[in-house]
Scaffold this motif. Structure first.
Motif, short mmCIF file in Angstrom:
data_model
loop_
_atom_site.label_atom_id
_atom_site.label_comp_id
_atom_site.label_asym_id
_atom_site.label_seq_id
_atom_site.Cartn_x
_atom_site.Cartn_y
_atom_site.Cartn_z
N SER A 207 2.25 -10.28 54.46
CA SER A 207 1.12 -10.61 54.36
C SER A 207 0.74 -11.81 53.44
O SER A 207 1.07 -11.74 52.49
N GLY A 208 0.12 -12.48 54.32
CA GLY A 208 -0.61 -13.82 53.62
C GLY A 208 -2.27 -13.58 53.32
O GLY A 208 -2.44 -14.39 52.54
N TYR A 209 -2.59 -12.61 53.67
CA TYR A 209 -3.90 -12.18 53.68
C TYR A 209 -4.41 -12.31 52.27
O TYR A 209 -5.34 -13.08 51.63
N HIS A 210 -3.59 -11.49 51.30
CA HIS A 210 -3.82 -11.03 49.96
C HIS A 210 -3.65 -12.42 49.26
O HIS A 210 -4.25 -12.96 47.97
N ILE A 211 -2.53 -13.07 49.50
CA ILE A 211 -2.22 -14.40 48.85
C ILE A 211 -3.32 -15.32 48.92
O ILE A 211 -3.89 -16.19 47.93
N ARG A 212 -4.04 -15.40 50.24
CA ARG A 212 -5.15 -16.35 50.48
C ARG A 212 -6.59 -15.77 49.60
O ARG A 212 -7.19 -16.43 48.91
#
Length: 519
Positions: A207-212
């Motif tokens: 998941s890159g979502y939460h990094i973003r």
């Protein structure tokens, strides 16, 4: 006087004009073949539209079940389950630390009884289910498998995804339980068990979502996400698993923000980079090199001021995901800066996807922005900057070391600070926030969760503990402990434990006693 430079949010300079000179050696690539820049299928959405999901889950299993039936009736193609914080960090609803959080940001799940209720009237063989769960992913997957078995489903036909990405929890989100090494071990146990017993299941959604959401740039989002992916692959290889088998079940989860062209370039670059990375790690099957991903529109881009403006933001982000070649998509409700989405907001969010699918023309041809001098150049530049970051992480010793040393966290924090400072200085315009404000806003109806849910869940737990066979519970938990101590695959023991009505908290605590907790 020279004009001020214009950059994307990742700091890539945007020229006034792009011409053939920016792409003098442009490669002709075809969709569906290595390195998959143009998409993972030769015909993309002409063959099959992306899966339209709406992330939903709140209150009790009964209430969430009603919302799932509502969404399925509105045309949703797959379910996406949100869990409350106690469920995410391995506490039953009656635990002291669960107070004030039960059912708030997702559905409360304590036992197999709750899963029975959550999916009542829904045939698991016929629906793809995505579960946003990480530290306790192995327990929720076990609940789901046990429920599928109760329905008489063929496990070989069950499809869906567990997020199961613990590295981004340490870096950006915080819902971890165990230290990194035992957490990685649990993840590879899931890879191994699913490859034999649940072959259509996506065992991780890196998941890159939460990094973003934590404040990274688009470049950092793919660099850190792909680095985490590499760490999972290496852990599985060290366990002796076949990259051509488990590699096909890896999936990704990205964010879509408002800078349409940078987002499209990001998705195209990510596919190309992952294909090269997997090839370098030893994959020979093209399907094990394909980056398949789910997208969610950017929660952090939504504003509490003039919330109806968020419908326009979500539309741009939907287009970015579709033009970038997503396999699955969730669109946020316009009211999500204020509360969980109301039914009306969830319906409008779904209709946004349906309008893009059936009215915009975007799905009619594969990779429609390919060949644009701007998009192709931006794809190359995003890729180059992301490789530079990945090389820095590799020099530190990979994602786990980079997280332990705080490198990734510091990079995200710096980007978040720079972005916020740009808004405060008026260099970055957010419509309705630092420009084009209104003096008086009409109130928007918000969705409220009743605080009595904890009491309801606690009463259910008390009744369950009195009704179940507690000798079987004790024996099941001892078996889970034994498998953990002897480094044997945990999944069969955890599935048996949930079938004997051990609770989520009891299983998580059993492993806390073996692995300890990460502080």
């Amino acid at each position: 006087m020279s004009e001020k430079k214009r950059n994307t949010d990742s700091g890539i300079e945007i020229k006034q004009l792009y011409t053939v000179e920016d792409q003098p050696t442009q490669q002709i690539e075809t969709p569906g073949s290595f390195p998959f820049t143009r998409g993972v299928q030769p015909d993309m959405y002409r063959g099959k539209l992306w899966t339209m999901r709406q992330y939903a889950g709140f209150s009790t299993a009964e209430e969430s079940n009603k919302r799932y039936h509502y969404l399925l009736n509105q045309g949703v193609m797959g379910l996406s389950v949100a869990f409350d914080l106690p469920t995410q960090i391995g506490y039953d609803s009656d635990h002291a630390l669960a107070e004030g959080e039960v059912g708030k940001v997702g559905v409360a799940i304590d036992s197999l009884e709750d899963i029975d209720t959550l999916f009542k009237g829904i045939k698991l063989e016929e629906v793809s289910t995505s579960m946003t769960i990480n530290a306790t992913a192995f327990i929720l997957l076990s609940f789901y498998v046990a429920q599928a078995k109760k329905q008489g489903a063929d496990l070989k036909k069950i499809s869906g995804t567990i997020q199961n990405d613990i590295l981004k929890e340490y870096a950006a989100r915080g819902t971890y339980i165990y230290p990194p090494k035992p957490s990685m071990r649990i993840i590879t146990d899931i890879f191994e068990w699913c490859s034999k017993d649940l072959p259509k299941w996506n065992t991780i959604s890196i998941s890159g979502y939460h990094i973003r959401e934590a404040g990274s740039t688009a470049v950092q989002e793919i660099a850190f996400t792909l680095s985490n992916g590499k760490a999972y692959v290496k852990a599985a290889l060290e366990k002796g698993l076949d990259i051509n088998v488990f590699g096909k079940r890896l999936s990704f989860f990205f964010n879509a923000h408002n800078n349409l062209f940078e987002e499209v370039a990001k998705f195209r670059a990510a596919r190309r980079m992952w294909a090269k990375m997997m090839k370098d790690l030893g994959a020979t099957d093209p399907k094990a090199m394909m980056l398949r991903f789910h997208t969610q529109t950017g929660g952090s881009t939504l504003t509490a001021q003039q919330p109806l403006n968020n419908i326009s933001r979500v539309t741009i982000q939907t287009l970015a995901a579709v033009l970038g070649g997503t396999q699955s998509l969730h669109t946020n409700g316009y009211d999500e800066a204020l509360s969980l989405p109301t039914e009306e907001a969830a319906r409008i969010a779904l209709r946004t996807q349906q309008i893009v699918a059936f009215e915009s023309g975007a799905p009619e041809t594969v990779d429609p922005l390919a060949g644009s001098y701007f998009v192709e150049t931006l794809t190359d530049e995003v890729e180059q900057k992301a490789w530079e970051l990945i090389n820095k992480i590799d020099a530190i010793g990979g994602s786990v070391s980079a997280i332990e040393q705080g490198f990734i966290q510091d990079e995200i924090a710096r980007s978040a600070y720079d972005y916020q400072r740009g808004i405060e200085r008026g260099e970055k315009i957010i419509v309705g926030v630092n420009k084009f404000q209104v003096n008086r806003e009409e109130p928007v109806p918000v969705f409220k969760i009743d605080d009595s849910i904890r009491e309801q869940q606690s009463l259910k737990l008390k009744a369950l503990r009195e009704r179940r066979d507690n000798n079987k519970v004790k024996a099941s938990l001892e078996e889970v402990r034994s498998k953990a101590v002897h480094n044997e695959n945990l999944m069969p023991a955890v599935i048996e434990a949930v079938e004997n009505y051990c609770t989520l908290g009891e299983i998580a605590d059993t492993l806390r006693n073996v692995f300890g907790e990460y502080r």
